[in-house]
Design an enzyme around this catalytic site. Sequence first.
Site, PDB file in Angstrom:
ATOM      1  N   PHE A   2      33.049  38.819  34.602  1.00 37.41           N
ATOM      2  CA  PHE A   2      32.249  38.274  35.701  1.00 37.41           C
ATOM      3  C   PHE A   2      32.557  39.067  36.965  1.00 37.41           C
ATOM      4  O   PHE A   2      33.720  39.205  37.345  1.00 37.41           O
ATOM      5  CB  PHE A   2      32.543  36.788  35.940  1.00 37.41           C
ATOM      6  CG  PHE A   2      31.681  36.223  37.034  1.00 37.41           C
ATOM      7  CD1 PHE A   2      30.371  35.818  36.768  1.00 37.41           C
ATOM      8  CD2 PHE A   2      32.148  36.138  38.334  1.00 37.41           C
ATOM      9  CE1 PHE A   2      29.554  35.336  37.785  1.00 37.41           C
ATOM     10  CE2 PHE A   2      31.328  35.652  39.356  1.00 37.41           C
ATOM     11  CZ  PHE A   2      30.034  35.252  39.083  1.00 37.41           C
ATOM     12  N   ASP A   9      38.860  44.413  39.277  1.00 35.66           N
ATOM     13  CA  ASP A   9      38.278  43.301  40.025  1.00 35.66           C
ATOM     14  C   ASP A   9      39.341  42.203  40.078  1.00 35.66           C
ATOM     15  O   ASP A   9      39.531  41.463  39.112  1.00 35.66           O
ATOM     16  CB  ASP A   9      37.004  42.825  39.324  1.00 35.66           C
ATOM     17  CG  ASP A   9      36.361  41.640  40.043  1.00 35.66           C
ATOM     18  OD1 ASP A   9      37.044  40.977  40.847  1.00 35.66           O
ATOM     19  OD2 ASP A   9      35.177  41.367  39.766  1.00 35.66           O
ATOM     20  N   LYS A  45      38.169  35.862  47.027  1.00 39.77           N
ATOM     21  CA  LYS A  45      38.477  34.425  46.969  1.00 39.77           C
ATOM     22  C   LYS A  45      39.630  33.927  47.854  1.00 39.77           C
ATOM     23  O   LYS A  45      39.408  33.249  48.836  1.00 39.77           O
ATOM     24  CB  LYS A  45      38.697  34.022  45.515  1.00 39.77           C
ATOM     25  CG  LYS A  45      37.393  34.095  44.712  1.00 39.77           C
ATOM     26  CD  LYS A  45      37.467  33.366  43.414  1.00 39.77           C
ATOM     27  CE  LYS A  45      36.081  33.093  42.852  1.00 39.77           C
ATOM     28  NZ  LYS A  45      35.526  34.165  42.021  1.00 39.77           N
TER      29      LYS A  45
END
Length: 396
Positions: free
Chosen positions: A138, A223, A252
Amino acid sequence: MDTKTLLEWSERYHVPTYSRAPICLVRGEGVRVWDSDGREYLDFTAGIGVVALGHCHPRVTGAIREAAGTLIHVSNLFHTAPQTHLARFLCENSFGDRVFFCNSGAEANEAAFKLARRYCREHFASDRYEIIAMRNSFHGRTLATVTATGQEKYRQGFEPLMPGFKHVPFNDLRAVERALDNRTAAVLLEPVQGEGGVNVPDDGYLPGLRKLCDEAGALLILDEVQTGLGRTGTLWGYQHWGVEPDIMTLAKGLANGVPIGAMVARDPVARGLTAGTHASTFGGTPFVASVALATLTTLLEEKLPERAARVGRHLMNGLAALKAKHSDIREVRGKGLLIGIELSRPAAALVTACREAGLLVLTAGDMVLRLEPPLIVDEATCDHALAILDGALAKA
Ligand SMILES: *Cc1c(COP(=O)(O)O)cnc(C)c1O
């Protein structure tokens, strides 16, 4: 306004892209949040791995108050002290030499793709632009990042996708070896796959990828939007395997809930994006940079990565005990405080049962329940969450 009307309006006035739980959250403190009816919940979602220091951490709130009264935004046509201190902090505490700031994980990945393409075009005689990404990965919701994301459900209906991406199975070195050729600019992956099911690779995988990339002259992009900043029990996910990427993306947890993204790269790769080749209006404002600095300083001073490793082990042990008791649990896996519980049935009913009993949890795909509490969580709070989960498993 009463909660019922508010939920009706929410369903009516939003583009219907989210399926939301039927509660309205109004306040948070530490690991706890409260809804509009005054009910208290243990938040084991941390806003999907965002509020690493817990809700409304006093040092973060203090930094927000101070920065809001000093300077909120100037463009990147000027220097500001908080942005520079943040870039330096990130470089001094990672493999990186230079940082580009943006506003989200998807945008950080977009910057990484652009950097990889440009650097490789300038660096190699052949035309290298392809990125090898992993199945079940993702990477975000923009067109380039849904293309990079190795899950069909995120792309359906949005074709044509971006050219220049191909996918191979995660945790399969041979598959990457076969896919690498003189068109490959980079290999892209999450050190631990989050959204795609909390998948932890074998110990030889990242070192093997690093070697393959070096041999092929390809860049390694990690990532770390979800795995970074202490989530897996080390400051960066890659530290578990003793390898360093060429480019890493963050978002995040970086400013504990205030939107920010960052791409960290080593030289000379980082210099592939020269003046005028990439930019962001809001990227790294003095406001968000001050909040991120307060977040990072607290994270390191309070040794939260180590704490995530310790408390994560405690939680995993408790989950192993639940697995012995409930045949619905197939597997418990994860690192630090990024934990997946694979079930033999869809996880949605269990998420609802947990919420009704006062515990907020996530899924990662259909069959995996995901626990991602703030890194400040303690063992006793984990035991409380385990008791709720135990009851929900018996009931659901
Ligand atoms: C959440 C996430 C993203 C996307 O971040 P946004 O801020 O929602 O764009 C990208 N990569 C990973 C690994 C993520 O977990």
